[in-house]
Structures are given as C-alpha cells and as structure tokens.
Design a protein around this motif. Sequence first.
Motif, PDB file in Angstrom:
ATOM      1  N   ARG A 154       3.092   2.667 -10.930  1.00  0.00           N
ATOM      2  CA  ARG A 154       3.368   2.203  -9.566  1.00  0.00           C
ATOM      3  C   ARG A 154       2.979   0.744  -9.356  1.00  0.00           C
ATOM      4  N   TRP A 194       3.159  10.713  -1.958  1.00  0.00           N
ATOM      5  CA  TRP A 194       1.730  11.016  -1.949  1.00  0.00           C
ATOM      6  C   TRP A 194       1.426  12.333  -2.656  1.00  0.00           C
ATOM      7  N   MET A 227       0.275  12.259  -6.263  1.00  0.00           N
ATOM      8  CA  MET A 227      -0.987  11.532  -6.313  1.00  0.00           C
ATOM      9  C   MET A 227      -2.137  12.449  -5.933  1.00  0.00           C
ATOM     10  N   SER A 228      -2.016  13.114  -4.781  1.00  0.00           N
ATOM     11  CA  SER A 228      -3.145  13.923  -4.278  1.00  0.00           C
ATOM     12  C   SER A 228      -3.399  15.088  -5.223  1.00  0.00           C
ATOM     13  N   ALA A 237       0.842  -1.201   0.000  1.00  0.00           N
ATOM     14  CA  ALA A 237       0.000   0.000   0.000  1.00  0.00           C
ATOM     15  C   ALA A 237       0.877   1.251   0.000  1.00  0.00           C
ATOM     16  N   LEU A 238       1.934   1.229   0.841  1.00  0.00           N
ATOM     17  CA  LEU A 238       2.851   2.372   0.880  1.00  0.00           C
ATOM     18  C   LEU A 238       3.509   2.553  -0.489  1.00  0.00           C
ATOM     19  N   LEU A 272      -1.033   5.260 -11.226  1.00  0.00           N
ATOM     20  CA  LEU A 272      -1.168   4.163 -10.281  1.00  0.00           C
ATOM     21  C   LEU A 272      -1.005   2.811 -10.978  1.00  0.00           C
ATOM     22  N   LEU A 306       2.274   1.864  -3.375  1.00  0.00           N
ATOM     23  CA  LEU A 306       1.349   2.450  -4.355  1.00  0.00           C
ATOM     24  C   LEU A 306       1.134   3.937  -4.089  1.00  0.00           C
ATOM     25  N   LEU A 307       1.200   4.337  -2.802  1.00  0.00           N
ATOM     26  CA  LEU A 307       0.803   5.702  -2.453  1.00  0.00           C
ATOM     27  C   LEU A 307       1.983   6.650  -2.256  1.00  0.00           C
ATOM     28  N   THR A 308       3.205   6.134  -2.222  1.00  0.00           N
ATOM     29  CA  THR A 308       4.380   6.996  -1.985  1.00  0.00           C
ATOM     30  C   THR A 308       5.057   7.346  -3.313  1.00  0.00           C
TER      31      THR A 308
END
Lengths: 318, 235
Positions: free
Chosen positions: A43, A21, A24-25, A14-15, A39, A17-19
């Motif tokens: 990623r 951040w 992404m945001s 999960a980290l 994504l 995919l999201l790092t």
Amino acid sequence: MKRGLFLAGVTVAALGLLTPWAPMSHLLHSDPAVARLLLVELRLPRVLLGLGYGATLGLTGAALQAIFANPLASPDITGSSSGAALGAVLGGYYLGLAGPLELAACGATGALLSLLILLGLAGRRADSSSLLLAGLAISLAAGALTSLALALAPSPFAFYDAFDWLMGSLDDRSLPQAAAALIPAALAGIWLARQTATLDRLALGEDVLAALGHDPGRLRNGIIVASAVAVGACVSVCGAVGFVGLIAPIAARRLTRGHPGQALVPAGLIGAVLLSGGDLLARLAPVGRTIPLGVITAAVGTPIFLWVLLRMRWRLTS
Amino acid sequence: MKPLLVATSLSMGERLAPLDLSLSAGTLTAAIGPNGSGKTSLLRSLARIDRPGGAVSIMDEDLDSVPPARRPALLGFLPAAREMIWPIAVRDLVGLGLAQPDERRVADLLRELELDELADRPADRLSTGERARALLARALAPRPAVLLLDEPLSNLDPYWVVTILQLLRDAAEAGAAVLLSLHDLHLLDTFDRVLMLNAGQLVEDGPPKQILHGPSLADTFRVEASGPRWRLRRA
C-alpha cells in the motif's frame, strides 16, 4: 489555502493506506508481521505514487500552460504522456531494459521528443487550435506506434501485460519502482516550483520577460526538459493518466487570482489529491478485477475539459 | 551632462543597421518612421530582447550583465502587443514588474490612470484601451531610469493621449529618459527630440521643428503637409 490542500492530501494518503480496512484489521489480529508487509510493500508504494504522480501532473500541467500561454496545455494534451509510454514500451520490449530507472529514462526521452515536436509544430505562445491539433497528432501517432510495438514485440504476452499499465495503474508497484518514478519527478518538481515568480512575469509576454533580464528561451527549454523528466519517469511506472494535468492547474489558478506561476504548487497539491482520490475509487472494483485509473480520471475530467472549451468559445464570441 | 543611456553599435539583423545612440535624463524622445522602418527593432534592441548586437549601458551599468533583480530600476519596456491571456487582477498586473512589492506605488498608479474601479477585474476582461493603461502602469511602476514604450498612445482616446503624455513628461522631469514610438506626427511638438527611421536606418535625429519642416520627412513618409492635413507626395 495551501494548508487546506495539504490536509486534503494527508487525508487521502491515510485513506489510501487503510482502505480497504477489513483485511488490515483481520491481519493486525492474526499476523501483525504480514499486516506490516501489506502496509509497507503493497500500500505504501501505491499511496506514494498516487500523491507523487498526481503532484507531477499538476505541476507540469501548470508550467506547460504558463510557457505555452494556453490554459489547455497539459502533459496528456501535448502528447508527452503518450510519448513517454511509447518510450517505455520500446525500452522494455525492444532494448530489453528491465530496471525501473532505465525505463524511466526511456519514458523521459519519449516525453521530451513529443514536446520538442509539439514546439516545432505549434510554436511558442501556441493558439488553442494549433496546440490541440498538434498534440492530438502526436498522441495518435505515439499511441499507434505503441500498439504496433506491442503487436510486434518478441513477447507474445506484451499486449496483455501492457493493457492495464497503459491506461494507468498504481497497483502492484514495488518500492524501487516508486523510487524510480518519484526521485526524478521530485527533483524536476523542485526546479519547476522555483520558477513561480518568473512564470508570473511571463504573463506579460516573452519580450517583457527578456527586458526584465530573464532568458525566455532558457526558461522554456528548462521547463520542457523538467516536465519531460518528471512525466516520463512517472508514466514509465504508472502508465498514462489523463486530465489531472489539465484540471489541477485550472482549479489552482482560481485560487491564485489567475497567476500562472503562483498556481504551480497549488496545482501540484490538487493533482496529488485528485489522483489519490481517483485511486481510492479504483479500489471499489469487484474482487479480482481492476479499473484502470485513466478511466476514472477521464470520467471526471472530460466534462470539465468540455466546460473549459465552451467557456473559451463563449468568451471569444461574446 | 552625461547621458543616462548609452548604446553603441546597436543592431538587429536586417531590421536595424548598426547605430550609436544616447538618451539624456529629463528628456522625452519620439521614434517615428513608416511601418517596418525599425522603430520596434530599435526599442527591442535597446531593451536587449532577442540577443541584439552592440551594447547598452544605463547609468554606466552594462544591461547584458545586470541581474533580473536590478533590471526593473534601470529599464521599463512596454511592447505594442496588449493581449493578456491570464485572468490576473489589474491591481496584481500593475505590481508584476516590481522587484519588491509596493502597494502604495500600485495604488497611486491605479488612481493616476483611473483604474481604481477596475482594480479587481481580471485583465483579460478589459477593453483594449483599459488594458493599454493597465500595462502602461505596469511599466511605470518600478520608476525605471529609462522607459522604452512601443506605441503607448495608439488606440487611445484624446483624453488619454494627453493624460499619458503628461504622465511621461512627469516621469522625465523626475529624472527619467523616455523613448516612445508613435505614428501621430501632430503630437511631435510635445517632444524634446525626434528620431526618424527609414528602412532600418536612423535618418534624422533632432528637435521636432527641424524634422517636421525638414526635407527628409516627405521622403521617408511619402506624404507632405498641406495646411493642417497630409497629402500624398507629388511624384
């Protein structure tokens, strides 16, 4: 115990995919379609390769340690990672192969040849010194041949292209590349994981295993081929990453009361977490630079390797 | 009575010339012979290790076609080498040969071989004698019909030699056929039958008295009895 490792794997995934951040945001607000692309296309293969390659190194490391009856055997120390890299370089630059699956096959062939040479040089139930020396010789020879192949390659950019791949990188890999590495690795890994009970019994020696109705020769050959396929496919896509295949099984055996066979699946899970964790660290590189993954695993792995060596020496002399 | 184990044309390259052999339930048999005479090759070929020649059946089941799940009930093999690389706890080691986990059997064996206090110690941190006992317990655990043990009594103190011989006698009385190799000829009268090997040939097969006092013992071992001791055979 396995659940804890599994949760750790999910967390690093999960980290992964999201790092980082921030982009992404930002994209989620301005352009959700691009965010999705980032994504899924960028990623996701990276996270899948981190988990899958790490699991491959842990599983094959544990299986190789079990058949060589030596806690220092691993894909990198046996020279199979370097052999796989040489195979992939020869296939890519000299045979003109470009398809990820073809390169994976070249990697597997290189890894298989290295393991067969090692078996010939060090023998079964290899003592540590012959295993390390034979593995070192194969690694050095394969490394030198890889450099030579790159230096003489028809493409003048071969050295530059290959630099970050050789030291290990999960960056900028496509989903088809991930599939070429991970599908063969998964098939080999499933076969390896099914040998758990037999590899535990191998702790009693090849003779006892044969008396119990198993075929030690066939088991050894199966493990060498499966390890070569899995490691070769992953190395051809992600390069050679050291130490994970050595450390993960050593840690796993502490969780399985010393059983070499039962350690296989936990070693795979630990390997997945280690390599994915290493890849998270690699993302801390300054913008525009990459830190090769192999550098991070070596930084973490060398002290552990030395500790194991010292402990073995201490136990031999005490 | 029909023998428990029947071996026909058993051979192993140059190390063991073809021989036929049968072992009966309830018997304790010793294989003796000088170093390199073929004792280990006999045991290994009976256990079907390294693709030996001939055929071995136990209770009318051909060993070469018996699947691994059935083997532990038929045959137990203990090699002479006692090294252990992996730090497996003694308790787990004893259970390694079982087709099905059986905690009670493991606990009984640990008690009989006085390994209770070492049960959780890693097997690579035992003394040679302790490891020998743990590995013997592993071979005994599945209660195999035939036990083939390569020098199970070497490096053991007298207490353990006597205790283990009694354990093996118990196993035989429970219906097993036990064959073991040994070097201490003083122990032979404990056995029902002795096989004497020399240069890969089975040279004698009979009760211990017949072999101890027979003419071929001195030829085979190149020593002869002199009161309670051995002395070199006179040329």
